[in-house]
Design a protein around this motif. Structure first.
Motif, PDB file in Angstrom:
ATOM      1  N   HIS A 124      -0.426 -39.191  -2.383  1.00 38.45           N
ATOM      2  CA  HIS A 124       0.135 -38.177  -3.265  1.00 38.45           C
ATOM      3  C   HIS A 124      -0.044 -38.552  -4.736  1.00 38.45           C
ATOM      4  N   LEU A 125      -0.027 -39.837  -5.039  1.00 38.36           N
ATOM      5  CA  LEU A 125      -0.313 -40.268  -6.408  1.00 38.36           C
ATOM      6  C   LEU A 125      -1.748 -39.911  -6.780  1.00 38.36           C
ATOM      7  N   LEU A 183      -3.131 -37.172  -9.712  1.00 38.80           N
ATOM      8  CA  LEU A 183      -4.141 -37.450 -10.734  1.00 38.80           C
ATOM      9  C   LEU A 183      -5.308 -36.472 -10.640  1.00 38.80           C
ATOM     10  N   VAL A 184      -5.782 -36.229  -9.431  1.00 44.32           N
ATOM     11  CA  VAL A 184      -6.963 -35.372  -9.245  1.00 44.32           C
ATOM     12  C   VAL A 184      -6.622 -33.901  -9.497  1.00 44.32           C
ATOM     13  N   MET A 185      -5.449 -33.474  -9.080  1.00 45.92           N
ATOM     14  CA  MET A 185      -5.078 -32.065  -9.191  1.00 45.92           C
ATOM     15  C   MET A 185      -4.101 -31.807 -10.343  1.00 45.92           C
ATOM     16  N   PHE A 186      -4.146 -32.644 -11.368  1.00 49.96           N
ATOM     17  CA  PHE A 186      -3.199 -32.530 -12.476  1.00 49.96           C
ATOM     18  C   PHE A 186      -3.246 -31.152 -13.124  1.00 49.96           C
ATOM     19  N   ARG A 187      -4.423 -30.548 -13.150  1.00 50.54           N
ATOM     20  CA  ARG A 187      -4.572 -29.216 -13.750  1.00 50.54           C
ATOM     21  C   ARG A 187      -3.635 -28.210 -13.083  1.00 50.54           C
ATOM     22  N   HIS A 188      -3.464 -28.332 -11.769  1.00 53.85           N
ATOM     23  CA  HIS A 188      -2.582 -27.423 -11.040  1.00 53.85           C
ATOM     24  C   HIS A 188      -1.127 -27.896 -11.118  1.00 53.85           C
ATOM     25  N   VAL A 189      -0.931 -29.193 -11.116  1.00 50.99           N
ATOM     26  CA  VAL A 189       0.425 -29.753 -11.161  1.00 50.99           C
ATOM     27  C   VAL A 189       1.136 -29.328 -12.444  1.00 50.99           C
ATOM     28  N   ARG A 190       0.425 -29.263 -13.533  1.00 54.50           N
ATOM     29  CA  ARG A 190       1.076 -28.916 -14.813  1.00 54.50           C
ATOM     30  C   ARG A 190       1.388 -27.434 -14.939  1.00 54.50           C
ATOM     31  N   ARG A 191       0.964 -26.605 -13.997  1.00 61.74           N
ATOM     32  CA  ARG A 191       1.266 -25.172 -14.020  1.00 61.74           C
ATOM     33  C   ARG A 191       2.692 -24.873 -13.547  1.00 61.74           C
ATOM     34  N   TYR A 192       3.379 -25.870 -13.062  1.00 63.73           N
ATOM     35  CA  TYR A 192       4.761 -25.690 -12.607  1.00 63.73           C
ATOM     36  C   TYR A 192       5.599 -25.156 -13.760  1.00 63.73           C
ATOM     37  N   PRO A 193       6.452 -24.149 -13.523  1.00 59.77           N
ATOM     38  CA  PRO A 193       7.215 -23.552 -14.628  1.00 59.77           C
ATOM     39  C   PRO A 193       8.302 -24.456 -15.210  1.00 59.77           C
ATOM     40  N   ALA A 207       7.582 -33.647 -15.636  1.00 58.07           N
ATOM     41  CA  ALA A 207       8.076 -34.792 -14.864  1.00 58.07           C
ATOM     42  C   ALA A 207       8.576 -34.343 -13.487  1.00 58.07           C
ATOM     43  N   THR A 208       9.226 -33.198 -13.430  1.00 67.80           N
ATOM     44  CA  THR A 208       9.704 -32.669 -12.155  1.00 67.80           C
ATOM     45  C   THR A 208       8.526 -32.317 -11.251  1.00 67.80           C
ATOM     46  N   SER A 209       7.509 -31.699 -11.826  1.00 67.65           N
ATOM     47  CA  SER A 209       6.333 -31.340 -11.044  1.00 67.65           C
ATOM     48  C   SER A 209       5.617 -32.582 -10.517  1.00 67.65           C
ATOM     49  N   LEU A 210       5.520 -33.619 -11.336  1.00 68.40           N
ATOM     50  CA  LEU A 210       4.902 -34.867 -10.884  1.00 68.40           C
ATOM     51  C   LEU A 210       5.717 -35.504  -9.761  1.00 68.40           C
ATOM     52  N   LEU A 211       7.027 -35.501  -9.888  1.00 70.23           N
ATOM     53  CA  LEU A 211       7.882 -36.061  -8.838  1.00 70.23           C
ATOM     54  C   LEU A 211       7.730 -35.275  -7.545  1.00 70.23           C
ATOM     55  N   LEU A 212       7.712 -33.952  -7.633  1.00 69.02           N
ATOM     56  CA  LEU A 212       7.539 -33.128  -6.442  1.00 69.02           C
ATOM     57  C   LEU A 212       6.170 -33.358  -5.804  1.00 69.02           C
ATOM     58  N   THR A 213       5.141 -33.586  -6.628  1.00 69.77           N
ATOM     59  CA  THR A 213       3.814 -33.879  -6.097  1.00 69.77           C
ATOM     60  C   THR A 213       3.807 -35.242  -5.406  1.00 69.77           C
ATOM     61  N   LEU A 214       4.489 -36.227  -5.977  1.00 68.12           N
ATOM     62  CA  LEU A 214       4.570 -37.539  -5.328  1.00 68.12           C
ATOM     63  C   LEU A 214       5.299 -37.460  -3.993  1.00 68.12           C
ATOM     64  N   TRP A 261      -0.340 -26.724  -4.057  1.00 65.36           N
ATOM     65  CA  TRP A 261      -1.180 -25.670  -3.482  1.00 65.36           C
ATOM     66  C   TRP A 261      -0.699 -24.270  -3.886  1.00 65.36           C
ATOM     67  N   PRO A 262       0.610 -23.962  -3.801  1.00 65.15           N
ATOM     68  CA  PRO A 262       1.053 -22.636  -4.261  1.00 65.15           C
ATOM     69  C   PRO A 262       0.794 -22.423  -5.759  1.00 65.15           C
ATOM     70  N   LEU A 263       0.873 -23.475  -6.551  1.00 67.46           N
ATOM     71  CA  LEU A 263       0.569 -23.357  -7.980  1.00 67.46           C
ATOM     72  C   LEU A 263      -0.901 -23.012  -8.176  1.00 67.46           C
ATOM     73  N   ARG A 264      -1.743 -23.568  -7.346  1.00 66.96           N
ATOM     74  CA  ARG A 264      -3.178 -23.279  -7.399  1.00 66.96           C
ATOM     75  C   ARG A 264      -3.436 -21.830  -7.030  1.00 66.96           C
ATOM     76  N   GLN A 265      -2.713 -21.333  -6.043  1.00 68.15           N
ATOM     77  CA  GLN A 265      -2.878 -19.945  -5.617  1.00 68.15           C
ATOM     78  C   GLN A 265      -2.471 -18.978  -6.730  1.00 68.15           C
ATOM     79  N   GLN A 266      -1.439 -19.320  -7.486  1.00 62.07           N
ATOM     80  CA  GLN A 266      -0.997 -18.472  -8.598  1.00 62.07           C
ATOM     81  C   GLN A 266      -2.073 -18.381  -9.668  1.00 62.07           C
ATOM     82  N   GLU A 267      -2.809 -19.455  -9.860  1.00 57.78           N
ATOM     83  CA  GLU A 267      -3.837 -19.498 -10.889  1.00 57.78           C
ATOM     84  C   GLU A 267      -4.962 -18.509 -10.599  1.00 57.78           C
ATOM     85  N   SER A 268      -5.291 -18.348  -9.321  1.00 60.28           N
ATOM     86  CA  SER A 268      -6.419 -17.496  -8.965  1.00 60.28           C
ATOM     87  C   SER A 268      -6.071 -16.018  -9.023  1.00 60.28           C
ATOM     88  N   ARG A 269      -4.817 -15.686  -9.209  1.00 63.94           N
ATOM     89  CA  ARG A 269      -4.413 -14.267  -9.293  1.00 63.94           C
ATOM     90  C   ARG A 269      -4.628 -13.719 -10.661  1.00 63.94           C
TER      91      ARG A 269
END
Length: 85
Positions: free
Chosen positions: A43-44, A48-58, A62-69, A77-85
């Motif tokens: 998850h770490l 790092l690899v998906m940081f572009r999507h992790v930072r889209r969290y509203p 820090a909360t988004s990074l913790l949830l990703t860990l 993944w749901p954040l990534r799906q929002q981006e494509s809309r």
């Protein structure tokens, strides 16, 4: 389904933590610690690899990074799906 997988991740972390202090049935402490460590490492790497999507969290980054860990792709993944809309 997503909630069940998140509960599974939390259960692994919780059991590994309990296994550090108390003996678990069938001597599962060591295996659970290794599984939890591998999950956190994966998850770490995901964070790092998906940081572009992790930072889209509203909320806070820090909360988004913790949830990703904790949950890995179950969080970003749901954040990534929002981006494509």
């Amino acid at each position: 389904m997503n909630a069940l997988l998140k509960i599974g991740c939390l259960a692994i972390y919780l059991l590994a933590l309990v296994g550090l202090f108390l003996p678990l049935p069938f001597g599962a402490e060591t295996a659970l610690c290794y599984v939890a460590a591998m999950l956190l490492a994966a998850h770490l790497l995901e964070a790092l690899v998906m940081f572009r999507h992790v930072r889209r969290y509203p909320g806070p980054l820090a909360t988004s990074l913790l949830l990703t860990l904790l949950f890995g792709f179950l969080h970003w993944w749901p954040l990534r799906q929002q981006e494509s809309r």
